[in-house]
Design an enzyme around this catalytic site. Sequence first.
Site, PDB file in Angstrom:
ATOM      1  N   GLY A  88       0.837  -1.189   0.000  1.00 54.25           N
ATOM      2  CA  GLY A  88       0.000   0.000   0.000  1.00 54.25           C
ATOM      3  C   GLY A  88       0.874   1.241   0.000  1.00 54.25           C
ATOM      4  N   ARG A  89       0.308   2.345   0.446  1.00 46.14           N
ATOM      5  CA  ARG A  89       1.070   3.588   0.468  1.00 46.14           C
ATOM      6  C   ARG A  89       1.869   3.773   1.743  1.00 46.14           C
ATOM      7  NH1 ARG A  89      -3.330   7.260  -0.509  1.00 46.14           N
ATOM      8  NH2 ARG A  89      -2.019   8.785   0.506  1.00 46.14           N
ATOM      9  N   GLU A  92       5.898   3.934   1.811  1.00 45.57           N
ATOM     10  CA  GLU A  92       6.633   5.096   1.300  1.00 45.57           C
ATOM     11  C   GLU A  92       6.993   6.068   2.414  1.00 45.57           C
ATOM     12  OE1 GLU A  92       4.018   6.689  -1.695  1.00 45.57           O
ATOM     13  OE2 GLU A  92       2.955   7.958  -0.275  1.00 45.57           O
ATOM     14  N   CYS A 118       3.936  -6.434  -2.115  1.00 45.82           N
ATOM     15  CA  CYS A 118       3.662  -5.239  -2.890  1.00 45.82           C
ATOM     16  C   CYS A 118       4.710  -4.156  -2.626  1.00 45.82           C
ATOM     17  CB  CYS A 118       2.234  -4.786  -2.575  1.00 45.82           C
ATOM     18  SG  CYS A 118       1.524  -3.603  -3.710  1.00 45.82           S
ATOM     19  N   HIS A 119       4.273  -2.988  -2.142  1.00 38.99           N
ATOM     20  CA  HIS A 119       5.183  -1.873  -1.875  1.00 38.99           C
ATOM     21  C   HIS A 119       5.989  -2.065  -0.589  1.00 38.99           C
ATOM     22  CE1 HIS A 119       2.719  -0.045  -4.980  1.00 38.99           C
ATOM     23  NE2 HIS A 119       3.580   0.969  -5.034  1.00 38.99           N
ATOM     24  N   TYR A 138       5.379  -5.111  -6.150  1.00 36.07           N
ATOM     25  CA  TYR A 138       4.557  -4.526  -7.193  1.00 36.07           C
ATOM     26  C   TYR A 138       5.518  -4.002  -8.270  1.00 36.07           C
ATOM     27  CZ  TYR A 138       0.827  -2.102  -9.538  1.00 36.07           C
ATOM     28  OH  TYR A 138      -0.075  -1.707 -10.484  1.00 36.07           O
TER      29      TYR A 138
END
Length: 192
Positions: A88-89, A92, A118-119, A138
């Site tokens: 997800g975000r 980051e 993923c991320h 991802y």
Amino acid sequence: MSKTLLMLVGDYAEDYETMVPFQALLAVGYTVHAVCPGKKSGDTVATAIHDFEGAQTYTEKRGHNFTLNHDFDGVDPAAYDGLVIPGGRAPEYLRLNEKVLDIVRAFDKAAKPIAAVCHGAQILAAAGVLKGRTCSAYPACAPEVRLAGGTYADIAVDQAHTDGHLVTAPAWPAHPAWLSQFMKLLRARIEI
């Protein structure tokens, strides 16, 4: 099983990549401590639902409020048997937290099982634990994997890759694959 796992989450972590593994690992007998920097047990993080609907990238919608069950400040990596990093975000900004990176490095140094989806690879890259390893993520994270000295595993979205004590996957459709591989590293024994 009496094994305790740590899950690093943050606001706008991917909903499925947070809730499904959390619940699945609890269901098979693990204790899972879900933590977020700057938050305490009982606080929530907002999740986001990412889907693949024919656009050139994933779509994003607001998910659920996920309740944390442990205090981030109390985390001692030595007390855990494995680490889960949803995508997800959240990754980051979580990768900007030095304690998050130190936690990942401690798990890696101890060769304890680490699963990143993923991320989540953004945190692995920032922690400097990908050099010489093959890692899935991802596809938009492939440059970060390579810049961190890793080899990007370009696999199907429902597959996972294990390299030593590291299990990685491109996105939530790979839950059956990466959870299975992660539990093998944890030496889970499930009887049905």
